[in-house]
Write an enzyme that holds these catalytic residues in place. Structure first.
Site, short mmCIF file in Angstrom:
data_model
loop_
_atom_site.label_atom_id
_atom_site.label_comp_id
_atom_site.label_asym_id
_atom_site.label_seq_id
_atom_site.Cartn_x
_atom_site.Cartn_y
_atom_site.Cartn_z
CG HIS A 27 -1.34 3.12 1.67
ND1 HIS A 27 -1.45 3.49 2.96
CD2 HIS A 27 -1.61 1.81 1.47
CE1 HIS A 27 -1.62 2.49 3.37
NE2 HIS A 27 -1.21 0.72 2.89
CD GLU B 232 -2.04 6.78 2.27
OE1 GLU B 232 -0.70 6.65 3.01
OE2 GLU B 232 -2.46 6.32 2.95
NE ARG C 125 -5.17 0.72 2.64
CZ ARG C 125 -4.97 1.38 3.87
NH1 ARG C 125 -4.66 2.49 3.80
NH2 ARG C 125 -4.76 0.73 4.62
CG HIS D 178 1.68 5.61 5.81
ND1 HIS D 178 1.17 4.48 5.01
CD2 HIS D 178 2.51 5.18 6.16
CE1 HIS D 178 1.31 3.60 3.80
NE2 HIS D 178 2.93 3.49 5.61
CD GLU E 286 -1.27 7.63 9.13
OE1 GLU E 286 -0.66 8.52 7.73
OE2 GLU E 286 -0.86 6.48 9.21
#
Ligand code: 0X9
Ligand code: CA
Ligand code: ZN
Length: 339
Positions: free
Chosen positions: A95, A98, A153, A220, A293
Site C-alpha cells: 500500500h 504505508e 493506497r 503494513h 500492522e
C-alpha cells in the site's frame, strides 16, 4: 481609470506572486525525509550487494504497471546458488501510503548483512536459510504518494474509466472476489478484473513458484497488530493453534523492546478481506503467513508516521522478524507440518 490600471497590474502580477509563494516544485529528486523513496531503495539495495557480494544478491522479480523494476534482495550464504534451505519471505509496500512498511524490511535486510560477521545468531540464520526481502512491491503507488497524493493506497493501473488503481492486497488468488473486496474500480479496495491481474502481485506469485517459502511476513500500517489467516472468513484456519502461538510470540517480542502493544489476532477479527497476500500463501502451501500492522496505534497520526518513529518501529520489529526466521529453520517447524 486608476482602478482599472491597478486591476490589470495585479492580474499580470498574479502568476509571479503565486510562483513566488508555493507553486514552484522543490528542486532535486523526490524526497520523503528519512523514509526511503523508490530511487533510494533501488540504489541502496545495489550498494548492499556491492558491499556484501557473498551473502546478498539483488534480483529483479518483475515490473510494475509503470515499468519500474520490482526488487528482491536474497540473503544467504552461497547466495548465487539455489540450496535446499528453508526460505522465508518479507514483503513491504503493498500500500502506497504505508511508508514505514517499506523502511522496516529494508532496515531488516541491512541489519542482517551488517551484523553477519559479528553476531553469531545472525550468521547462523543467514547460513542455514534463505531470507528473501521485497521492501517495495508497489513502487508506482509509493512514488505517487511521495509526489502527488500522500494518502494514495492502490497501485497506478489505469482502469480505463477515469479511475486508477487496484488494491494489491485484494488481488491475490485465494478466495479472490470474496467478502471485503470490491468490484468497483473507484473503490480503495478494488480487487482488479481477475486474480493476479497486476504485475506486482504476479511477481510474488512467480517468486513463490520458484522458491518454497515456509513463512511470510507482510508489513503494513497502521494499528499495531499481528494478524494470521484466515482473513476471508471468520472460520479458524486448520493450523490455528500454531498460527496464533507464533503471532503471540512475535507480539510479545515486539512489546519487550519499547513497550508498544501489538495485538495478535486472526485477520478476520480486524475485518473480513479476501485476496490478501497472507491468505493466498497460507491457502496454497500452509506456510504460516502474517500481516504485521506497524505503528502508530491509531488514526492520529495514522499513515503519516513521523520520521522520528522509523528507527524505534524497526527496533521493536527486529526480534519478531528474527524469531520467525529462526522458527522456519527449527525442528519445531519441521515437526509442525508436512512442509
Ligand atoms: O486491509 C488490508 O489490506 C490490511 N490493512 S491496511 O490498513 N494496511 O490496508 C489488512 C489485511 C489483513 N487481512 C485481512 N483482514 N483479511
Ligand atoms: Ca545458502
Ligand atoms: Zn496496508
Amino acid at each position: 481609470m486608476t482602478n482599472l490600471r491597478i486591476f490589470f497590474g495585479l492580474l499580470l502580477a498574479l502568476p509571479l506572486l503565486l510562483a513566488g509563494t508555493c507553486s514552484t516544485p522543490a528542486p532535486g529528486p523526490p524526497d520523503a525525509g528519512i523514509y526511503h523513496t523508490y530511487a533510494e531503495i533501488s540504489t541502496e539495495l545495489q550498494e548492499l550487494q556491492t558491499q556484501f557480494p557473498a551473502i546478498a544478491k539483488v534480483m529483479a522479480i518483475g515490473e510494475s504497471v509503470e515499468e519500474r523494476t520490482i526488487w528482491a534482495l536474497k540473503i544467504s550464504d552461497n547466495v548465487a546458488q539455489e540450496e535446499d534451505e528453508a526460505a522465508v519471505l518479507f514483503v513491504g509496500g503493498h500500500h502506497s501510503r504505508e511508508w514505514i512498511s517499506v523502511d522496516v524490511p529494508f532496515l531488516l535486510a541491512k541489519h542482517l548483512l551488517q551484523n553477519y560477521q559479528t553476531d553469531s545468531a545472525v550468521k547462523n540464520m543467514v547460513d542455514s536459510g534463505e531470507i528473501w526481502i521485497v521492501p517495495l512491491l508497489n513502487p508506482d503507488g509509493h512514488q505517487y504518494s511521495v509526489i502527488s497524493n500522500r494518502l494514495w493506497r492502490k497501485n497506478r493501473r489505469n482502469n480505463g474509466d477515469g479511475s486508477f488503481g487496484v488494491d494489491l492486497n485484494r488481488n491475490y488468488g485465494h478466495k479472490w472476489g470474496g467478502p471485503g473486496s470490491s468490484g468497483e474500480t473507484f473503490s480503495d479496495i478494488y480487487r482488479g478484473p481477475v486474480a493476479f491481474s497486476e504485475p506486482e502481485t504476479a511477481a510474488i506469485r512467480n517468486l513463490a513458484a520458484q522458491h518454497q517459502f515456509v513463512a511470510l511476513l507482510s508489513y503494513h500500517n497502521y494499528s499495531q497488530l499481528v494478524l494470521f489467516p484466515w482473513g476471508h472468513t471468520s472460520a479458524p484456519a486448520p493450523d490455528q493453534a500454531l498460527l496464533s502461538q507464533l503471532a503471540r510470540t512475535m507480539a510479545d517480542s515486539i512489546f519487550n523492546v519499547h513497550s508498544q502493544r501489538y495485538t495478535p489476532e486472526q485477520s478476520s477479527d480486524l475485518y473480513l478481506a479476501s485476496g490478501d497476500a497472507t491468505d493466498w500463501l497460507y491457502g496454497e502451501t500452509r506456510a504460516p503467513s502474517f500481516t504485521v500492522e506497524l505503528r502508530p496505534r491509531s488514526s492520529n497520526p495514522g499513515f503519516v508516521l513521523p520520521d522520528s518513529e522509523i528507527q524505534p518501529t524497526f527496533e521493536e520489529n527486529l526480534p519478531a522478524a528474527l524469531f520467525l526466521i529462526e522458527w522456519t529453520q527449527s525442528a519445531d517447524r519441521r515437526m509442525s507440518s508436512t512442509l
